[in-house]
Design a protein around this motif. Structure first.
Motif, PDB file in Angstrom:
ATOM      1  N   VAL A 187       0.836  -1.199   0.000  1.00  0.00           N
ATOM      2  CA  VAL A 187       0.000   0.000   0.000  1.00  0.00           C
ATOM      3  C   VAL A 187       0.872   1.251   0.000  1.00  0.00           C
ATOM      4  O   VAL A 187       0.590   2.217  -0.722  1.00  0.00           O
ATOM      5  CB  VAL A 187      -0.976  -0.024   1.201  1.00  0.00           C
ATOM      6  CG1 VAL A 187      -1.643   1.321   1.389  1.00  0.00           C
ATOM      7  CG2 VAL A 187      -2.024  -1.103   0.998  1.00  0.00           C
ATOM      8  N   THR A 188       1.945   1.261   0.772  1.00  0.00           N
ATOM      9  CA  THR A 188       2.840   2.420   0.809  1.00  0.00           C
ATOM     10  C   THR A 188       3.519   2.610  -0.541  1.00  0.00           C
ATOM     11  O   THR A 188       3.644   3.737  -1.029  1.00  0.00           O
ATOM     12  CB  THR A 188       3.885   2.255   1.919  1.00  0.00           C
ATOM     13  OG1 THR A 188       3.205   2.070   3.170  1.00  0.00           O
ATOM     14  CG2 THR A 188       4.789   3.466   2.021  1.00  0.00           C
ATOM     15  N   GLY A 242      -6.128   8.392   1.871  1.00  0.00           N
ATOM     16  CA  GLY A 242      -6.356   6.954   1.982  1.00  0.00           C
ATOM     17  C   GLY A 242      -5.213   6.241   2.680  1.00  0.00           C
ATOM     18  O   GLY A 242      -5.427   5.304   3.466  1.00  0.00           O
ATOM     19  N   LEU A 243      -3.976   6.678   2.415  1.00  0.00           N
ATOM     20  CA  LEU A 243      -2.818   6.080   3.083  1.00  0.00           C
ATOM     21  C   LEU A 243      -2.876   6.340   4.582  1.00  0.00           C
ATOM     22  O   LEU A 243      -2.597   5.443   5.388  1.00  0.00           O
ATOM     23  CB  LEU A 243      -1.517   6.632   2.488  1.00  0.00           C
ATOM     24  CG  LEU A 243      -0.224   6.099   3.078  1.00  0.00           C
ATOM     25  CD1 LEU A 243      -0.101   4.590   2.851  1.00  0.00           C
ATOM     26  CD2 LEU A 243       0.965   6.830   2.468  1.00  0.00           C
ATOM     27  N   CYS A 244      -3.261   7.552   4.960  1.00  0.00           N
ATOM     28  CA  CYS A 244      -3.396   7.866   6.392  1.00  0.00           C
ATOM     29  C   CYS A 244      -4.486   7.010   7.023  1.00  0.00           C
ATOM     30  O   CYS A 244      -4.311   6.498   8.142  1.00  0.00           O
ATOM     31  CB  CYS A 244      -3.704   9.350   6.587  1.00  0.00           C
ATOM     32  SG  CYS A 244      -2.316  10.420   6.212  1.00  0.00           S
ATOM     33  N   ARG A 245      -5.604   6.831   6.328  1.00  0.00           N
ATOM     34  CA  ARG A 245      -6.681   5.976   6.853  1.00  0.00           C
ATOM     35  C   ARG A 245      -6.212   4.526   6.992  1.00  0.00           C
ATOM     36  O   ARG A 245      -6.552   3.842   7.950  1.00  0.00           O
ATOM     37  CB  ARG A 245      -7.910   6.056   5.957  1.00  0.00           C
ATOM     38  CG  ARG A 245      -8.625   7.391   6.090  1.00  0.00           C
ATOM     39  CD  ARG A 245      -9.919   7.338   5.397  1.00  0.00           C
ATOM     40  NE  ARG A 245     -10.739   6.311   6.034  1.00  0.00           N
ATOM     41  CZ  ARG A 245     -11.997   6.485   6.379  1.00  0.00           C
ATOM     42  NH1 ARG A 245     -12.567   7.635   6.166  1.00  0.00           N
ATOM     43  NH2 ARG A 245     -12.688   5.508   6.908  1.00  0.00           N
ATOM     44  N   PHE A 246      -5.429   4.061   6.013  1.00  0.00           N
ATOM     45  CA  PHE A 246      -4.888   2.703   6.075  1.00  0.00           C
ATOM     46  C   PHE A 246      -3.997   2.545   7.302  1.00  0.00           C
ATOM     47  O   PHE A 246      -4.140   1.589   8.071  1.00  0.00           O
ATOM     48  CB  PHE A 246      -4.091   2.398   4.802  1.00  0.00           C
ATOM     49  CG  PHE A 246      -3.425   1.058   4.814  1.00  0.00           C
ATOM     50  CD1 PHE A 246      -4.126  -0.077   4.434  1.00  0.00           C
ATOM     51  CD2 PHE A 246      -2.109   0.917   5.226  1.00  0.00           C
ATOM     52  CE1 PHE A 246      -3.519  -1.330   4.454  1.00  0.00           C
ATOM     53  CE2 PHE A 246      -1.498  -0.316   5.253  1.00  0.00           C
ATOM     54  CZ  PHE A 246      -2.204  -1.445   4.870  1.00  0.00           C
ATOM     55  N   ARG A 247      -3.093   3.496   7.501  1.00  0.00           N
ATOM     56  CA  ARG A 247      -2.169   3.410   8.637  1.00  0.00           C
ATOM     57  C   ARG A 247      -2.896   3.534   9.971  1.00  0.00           C
ATOM     58  O   ARG A 247      -2.562   2.831  10.927  1.00  0.00           O
ATOM     59  CB  ARG A 247      -1.091   4.479   8.509  1.00  0.00           C
ATOM     60  CG  ARG A 247      -0.125   4.186   7.374  1.00  0.00           C
ATOM     61  CD  ARG A 247       0.862   5.296   7.170  1.00  0.00           C
ATOM     62  NE  ARG A 247       1.840   4.944   6.149  1.00  0.00           N
ATOM     63  CZ  ARG A 247       2.672   5.806   5.608  1.00  0.00           C
ATOM     64  NH1 ARG A 247       2.662   7.070   5.996  1.00  0.00           N
ATOM     65  NH2 ARG A 247       3.525   5.426   4.686  1.00  0.00           N
ATOM     66  N   LEU A 248      -3.884   4.420  10.041  1.00  0.00           N
ATOM     67  CA  LEU A 248      -4.662   4.536  11.278  1.00  0.00           C
ATOM     68  C   LEU A 248      -5.460   3.261  11.544  1.00  0.00           C
ATOM     69  O   LEU A 248      -5.641   2.864  12.697  1.00  0.00           O
ATOM     70  CB  LEU A 248      -5.596   5.746  11.208  1.00  0.00           C
ATOM     71  CG  LEU A 248      -4.906   7.101  11.360  1.00  0.00           C
ATOM     72  CD1 LEU A 248      -5.897   8.226  11.099  1.00  0.00           C
ATOM     73  CD2 LEU A 248      -4.277   7.235  12.725  1.00  0.00           C
ATOM     74  N   GLY A 249      -5.938   2.623  10.470  1.00  0.00           N
ATOM     75  CA  GLY A 249      -6.634   1.342  10.629  1.00  0.00           C
ATOM     76  C   GLY A 249      -5.723   0.283  11.234  1.00  0.00           C
ATOM     77  O   GLY A 249      -6.137  -0.501  12.088  1.00  0.00           O
ATOM     78  N   VAL A 283      -6.173  -2.919   0.500  1.00  0.00           N
ATOM     79  CA  VAL A 283      -5.598  -2.024  -0.498  1.00  0.00           C
ATOM     80  C   VAL A 283      -6.635  -0.989  -0.921  1.00  0.00           C
ATOM     81  O   VAL A 283      -6.306   0.164  -1.215  1.00  0.00           O
ATOM     82  CB  VAL A 283      -5.086  -2.821  -1.715  1.00  0.00           C
ATOM     83  CG1 VAL A 283      -4.581  -1.896  -2.810  1.00  0.00           C
ATOM     84  CG2 VAL A 283      -3.988  -3.786  -1.305  1.00  0.00           C
ATOM     85  N   GLY A 284      -7.911  -1.353  -0.912  1.00  0.00           N
ATOM     86  CA  GLY A 284      -8.978  -0.434  -1.279  1.00  0.00           C
ATOM     87  C   GLY A 284      -9.066   0.779  -0.370  1.00  0.00           C
ATOM     88  O   GLY A 284      -9.567   1.835  -0.775  1.00  0.00           O
ATOM     89  N   THR A 285      -8.569   0.653   0.852  1.00  0.00           N
ATOM     90  CA  THR A 285      -8.566   1.786   1.781  1.00  0.00           C
ATOM     91  C   THR A 285      -7.743   2.936   1.217  1.00  0.00           C
ATOM     92  O   THR A 285      -8.028   4.100   1.491  1.00  0.00           O
ATOM     93  CB  THR A 285      -7.999   1.350   3.148  1.00  0.00           C
ATOM     94  OG1 THR A 285      -8.687   0.198   3.597  1.00  0.00           O
ATOM     95  CG2 THR A 285      -8.123   2.447   4.181  1.00  0.00           C
ATOM     96  N   LEU A 286      -6.742   2.614   0.406  1.00  0.00           N
ATOM     97  CA  LEU A 286      -5.895   3.627  -0.207  1.00  0.00           C
ATOM     98  C   LEU A 286      -6.713   4.590  -1.065  1.00  0.00           C
ATOM     99  O   LEU A 286      -6.372   5.757  -1.200  1.00  0.00           O
ATOM    100  CB  LEU A 286      -4.812   2.954  -1.056  1.00  0.00           C
ATOM    101  CG  LEU A 286      -3.732   3.825  -1.670  1.00  0.00           C
ATOM    102  CD1 LEU A 286      -2.935   4.538  -0.596  1.00  0.00           C
ATOM    103  CD2 LEU A 286      -2.807   2.975  -2.521  1.00  0.00           C
TER     104      LEU A 286
END
Length: 172
Positions: free
Chosen positions: A31-32, A107-114, A123-126
């Motif tokens: 994702v990153t 989206g990357l911030c949401r992924f990391r916070l998740g 990956v869809g969170t991105l």
């Protein structure tokens, strides 16, 4: 009542991060990496395209030489399609990154916070920033660009004035 909150020791933060990433490393790296390719990582993405002009370097002692300028002009006229292509490509890539980059970053911030919250982000969170956050993220990016431009002017103009004034006083 105000209270002082001290940050936890770095060792505790690293331990917690390792626990949150347990079993999620490949997904987090993917994702990153995708975020970087799509312009959502500041400093990781870029639209740099270059054109090699071997005779474009002019040594300082040859600046007044008319033959050097003729050679440079000849080089530029033979390479103009590549130069225009490089400029248009770089501008297009930068524009795409400017438009979609903030949403990808969101989206990357949401992924990391998740991950921190113990969720199982995908990956869809991105791409979750493209929903109702698209205009907000784009607007924020535009405001940020204007502020950075204005701050740059605030630094650049006085530096130019100082340079001009010092050049004037050096010649007198």
């Amino acid at each position: 009542m105000n209270s002082l909150h001290l940050a936890p020791p770095a060792a505790d933060v690293r331990r917690q991060a390792r626990e949150n990433l347990n079993g999620q490393w490949p997904l987090a790296v993917l994702v990153t990496f995708l975020a970087g390719l799509l312009g959502g990582q500041h400093g990781f993405s870029g639209g740099n395209v270059s054109v090699d002009l071997p005779h474009a370097e002019i040594p300082l002692e040859h600046i007044g030489d008319p033959q050097m300028w003729e050679k440079l002009l000849e080089e530029l006229t033979t390479q103009w399609p590549a130069i225009v292509f490089a400029m248009v490509t770089s501008l297009a890539i930068s524009a795409v990154f400017f438009i979609i980059g903030p949403c990808i970053h969101w989206g990357l911030c949401r992924f990391r916070l998740g991950l921190v919250d113990g969720e199982q982000p995908s990956v869809g969170t991105l791409f979750s920033g493209f929903g109702n956050m698209f205009l907000k993220a784009l607007g924020l990016s535009l405001v940020q660009a204007v502020i950075i431009f204005l701050i740059s002017l605030a630094v650049f103009i006085p530096a130019m004035v100082i340079g001009i004034v010092s050049a004037i006083f050096e010649t007198t």
